[in-house]
Scaffold this motif. Sequence first.
Motif, PDB file in Angstrom:
ATOM      1  N   TYR A 164       0.733  -1.138  -0.177  1.00 49.08           N
ATOM      2  CA  TYR A 164       0.027   0.027   0.052  1.00 49.08           C
ATOM      3  C   TYR A 164       0.877   1.241  -0.020  1.00 49.08           C
ATOM      4  CZ  TYR A 164      -3.273   3.783   1.470  1.00 49.08           C
ATOM      5  OH  TYR A 164      -3.907   4.847   1.522  1.00 49.08           O
ATOM      6  N   TYR A 165       1.809   1.465   0.836  1.00 51.73           N
ATOM      7  CA  TYR A 165       2.848   2.565   0.975  1.00 51.73           C
ATOM      8  C   TYR A 165       3.380   2.654  -0.308  1.00 51.73           C
ATOM      9  CZ  TYR A 165       6.715   5.735   1.959  1.00 51.73           C
ATOM     10  OH  TYR A 165       7.342   6.580   2.022  1.00 51.73           O
ATOM     11  N   THR A 166       3.931   1.525  -1.019  1.00 49.77           N
ATOM     12  CA  THR A 166       4.960   1.514  -2.218  1.00 49.77           C
ATOM     13  C   THR A 166       3.882   2.194  -3.307  1.00 49.77           C
ATOM     14  OG1 THR A 166       6.221  -0.102  -1.540  1.00 49.77           O
ATOM     15  CG2 THR A 166       6.053   0.365  -3.864  1.00 49.77           C
ATOM     16  N   LEU A 167       2.577   1.997  -3.383  1.00 50.54           N
ATOM     17  CA  LEU A 167       1.622   2.531  -4.589  1.00 50.54           C
ATOM     18  C   LEU A 167       1.188   3.963  -4.191  1.00 50.54           C
ATOM     19  CD1 LEU A 167      -0.354  -0.685  -5.257  1.00 50.54           C
ATOM     20  CD2 LEU A 167       1.708  -0.018  -6.199  1.00 50.54           C
ATOM     21  N   THR A 168       1.546   4.389  -2.810  1.00 56.06           N
ATOM     22  CA  THR A 168       1.318   5.884  -2.795  1.00 56.06           C
ATOM     23  C   THR A 168       2.199   6.919  -3.037  1.00 56.06           C
ATOM     24  OG1 THR A 168       1.892   5.858  -0.446  1.00 56.06           O
ATOM     25  CG2 THR A 168      -0.377   5.157  -0.824  1.00 56.06           C
ATOM     26  N   GLN A 169       3.606   6.238  -3.375  1.00 53.82           N
ATOM     27  CA  GLN A 169       4.766   7.080  -3.673  1.00 53.82           C
ATOM     28  C   GLN A 169       5.212   6.840  -5.087  1.00 53.82           C
ATOM     29  OE1 GLN A 169       6.065   8.455  -0.919  1.00 53.82           O
ATOM     30  NE2 GLN A 169       4.215   7.650  -0.196  1.00 53.82           N
ATOM     31  N   ALA A 170       5.366   8.051  -5.603  1.00 54.57           N
ATOM     32  CA  ALA A 170       5.745   8.318  -7.062  1.00 54.57           C
ATOM     33  C   ALA A 170       7.240   7.631  -7.328  1.00 54.57           C
ATOM     34  CB  ALA A 170       5.860   9.757  -7.485  1.00 54.57           C
ATOM     35  N   ASN A 171       7.280   6.974  -8.445  1.00 53.43           N
ATOM     36  CA  ASN A 171       8.756   6.295  -8.562  1.00 53.43           C
ATOM     37  C   ASN A 171       9.218   6.669 -10.196  1.00 53.43           C
ATOM     38  OD1 ASN A 171      11.019   4.916  -9.115  1.00 53.43           O
ATOM     39  ND2 ASN A 171      10.625   3.481  -7.457  1.00 53.43           N
ATOM     40  N   ALA A 172       9.768   7.631 -10.493  1.00 52.29           N
ATOM     41  CA  ALA A 172      10.140   8.219 -11.613  1.00 52.29           C
ATOM     42  C   ALA A 172      10.980   7.390 -12.497  1.00 52.29           C
ATOM     43  CB  ALA A 172      10.808   9.555 -11.902  1.00 52.29           C
ATOM     44  N   GLY A 173      11.865   6.767 -11.641  1.00 55.35           N
ATOM     45  CA  GLY A 173      12.607   5.666 -12.462  1.00 55.35           C
ATOM     46  C   GLY A 173      11.964   4.382 -12.875  1.00 55.35           C
ATOM     47  N   LEU A 174      10.880   4.192 -12.437  1.00 58.08           N
ATOM     48  CA  LEU A 174       9.960   3.112 -12.720  1.00 58.08           C
ATOM     49  C   LEU A 174       8.992   3.298 -13.591  1.00 58.08           C
ATOM     50  CD1 LEU A 174      10.310   0.824  -9.502  1.00 58.08           C
ATOM     51  CD2 LEU A 174      11.860   0.584 -11.399  1.00 58.08           C
ATOM     52  N   GLY A 175       8.806   4.592 -13.905  1.00 58.99           N
ATOM     53  CA  GLY A 175       7.651   5.153 -14.494  1.00 58.99           C
ATOM     54  C   GLY A 175       6.385   5.126 -13.868  1.00 58.99           C
ATOM     55  N   TYR A 176       6.186   5.172 -12.752  1.00 57.56           N
ATOM     56  CA  TYR A 176       5.064   4.930 -11.881  1.00 57.56           C
ATOM     57  C   TYR A 176       4.800   6.194 -11.130  1.00 57.56           C
ATOM     58  CZ  TYR A 176       1.624   3.535  -8.513  1.00 57.56           C
ATOM     59  OH  TYR A 176       0.458   3.434  -7.733  1.00 57.56           O
ATOM     60  N   THR A 177       3.331   6.994 -11.294  1.00 54.05           N
ATOM     61  CA  THR A 177       2.817   8.148 -10.752  1.00 54.05           C
ATOM     62  C   THR A 177       2.164   7.791  -9.292  1.00 54.05           C
ATOM     63  OG1 THR A 177       2.634   8.941 -12.728  1.00 54.05           O
ATOM     64  CG2 THR A 177       1.452  10.085 -10.886  1.00 54.05           C
ATOM     65  N   ALA A 178       2.345   8.436  -8.203  1.00 55.85           N
ATOM     66  CA  ALA A 178       1.844   8.255  -6.987  1.00 55.85           C
ATOM     67  C   ALA A 178       0.265   7.919  -7.259  1.00 55.85           C
ATOM     68  CB  ALA A 178       2.414   9.258  -6.025  1.00 55.85           C
ATOM     69  N   ASN A 179      -0.146   6.875  -6.395  1.00 55.51           N
ATOM     70  CA  ASN A 179      -1.533   6.495  -6.201  1.00 55.51           C
ATOM     71  C   ASN A 179      -2.224   5.818  -7.466  1.00 55.51           C
ATOM     72  OD1 ASN A 179      -1.792   7.234  -3.612  1.00 55.51           O
ATOM     73  ND2 ASN A 179      -1.488   9.319  -4.315  1.00 55.51           N
ATOM     74  N   ASP A 180      -1.397   5.875  -8.713  1.00 61.59           N
ATOM     75  CA  ASP A 180      -1.840   5.409  -9.843  1.00 61.59           C
ATOM     76  C   ASP A 180      -2.757   3.849  -9.929  1.00 61.59           C
ATOM     77  OD1 ASP A 180      -1.763   7.131 -11.889  1.00 61.59           O
ATOM     78  OD2 ASP A 180      -0.227   6.153 -13.063  1.00 61.59           O
ATOM     79  N   ASN A 181      -2.187   3.240  -9.099  1.00 63.17           N
ATOM     80  CA  ASN A 181      -2.656   1.980  -8.910  1.00 63.17           C
ATOM     81  C   ASN A 181      -3.467   1.518  -7.438  1.00 63.17           C
ATOM     82  OD1 ASN A 181      -1.297   1.058 -11.179  1.00 63.17           O
ATOM     83  ND2 ASN A 181      -0.445  -0.547 -10.427  1.00 63.17           N
ATOM     84  N   ILE A 182      -3.987   2.689  -7.032  1.00 64.52           N
ATOM     85  CA  ILE A 182      -5.135   2.686  -5.964  1.00 64.52           C
ATOM     86  C   ILE A 182      -6.329   3.123  -6.379  1.00 64.52           C
ATOM     87  CG2 ILE A 182      -5.584   3.562  -3.657  1.00 64.52           C
ATOM     88  CD1 ILE A 182      -2.384   3.456  -3.097  1.00 64.52           C
TER      89      ILE A 182
END
Length: 307
Positions: free
Chosen positions: A135-153
């Motif tokens: 849950y915490y990981t999915l609330t955090q942005a990770n530009a290196g992995l191309g993930y925007t915060a909360n995208d998968n919540i």
Amino acid sequence: MTMGRNTYEAWIPEEDSSEVIQRVDQMSAVESLASPEPMSSNTKSIPRSAGVGVSVVDKGGAYSEDTSTNDDIVLTAKKLGKAIRIAEEDIDDSLANILTTKQKDWATSYAKLLDNATLAVSAAVGTGVPFESVYYTLTQANAGLGYTANDNITVAGSAGPSYDDLSAVLGKAEGGDYFDLSRMVVIAHPSFRATLRAVKDLQGQPIFVQGQQGDRGTPDTLFDLPVRWSLGCRISATATDAPSGKPILVVANADFLRLGRRSGPESIFIDGRDGLSALTDESILKMRARRAFALGHPKAAAVLVGI
């Protein structure tokens, strides 16, 4: 494992067939489903591949080189344990084996704590927070992995999770490069069961199917994905074996739930007739497990937050 009235000089690991291990596997979805990583030291670095591309190579042409970037995940083992004081009279007078009972009780609490710490804690690693949960990981942005915060919540409405909510959270996990139907699992708090039983598709067919229990049973399924129930799947600020926040439903590729196993579950019995505890006629049973956890990639999981 039945423990006698002796003082042991070393921690004794539980055998695979012991009631403690069986209870943990039954109660902890993460312990039984996650991808295990044996650890021979306190930390372990495991690779996180960004994948490898493929392109067409013309006859006689040059191969293009893959430009995917790779990094690693560092697993750090944390100790999850408890000390239990037991009066000598309880050991001598009890018809039941109180040590075995306490060990199984610990296994139940450990299973809930582990699932809560790995799946549902809302804070960063710190006091009372051993791992970065899904849950915490999915609330955090990770530009290196191309993930925007909360995208998968996905957050359910005030009326509770709907068909659209459930379809959306599965769609988040299905839409990425990390979808593998053979490895996808759903882990949810049991409070979702009542809601899921009432949800049907446009043809009036239930999307949740209860499995057949028993030695040769089949698991419950949601949109044909197997479901495991976990009492640890409630959001909490720190890791706890009694979370009370909103329930969550996690959809994930189990290969990306990386569970480091350093040691345990294991126990040690300190007899009350020796050492400082001799003054109180109390023996001490200590139980622990050392575990590490990381979500391999944020796009490999999705979370639905209930009410």
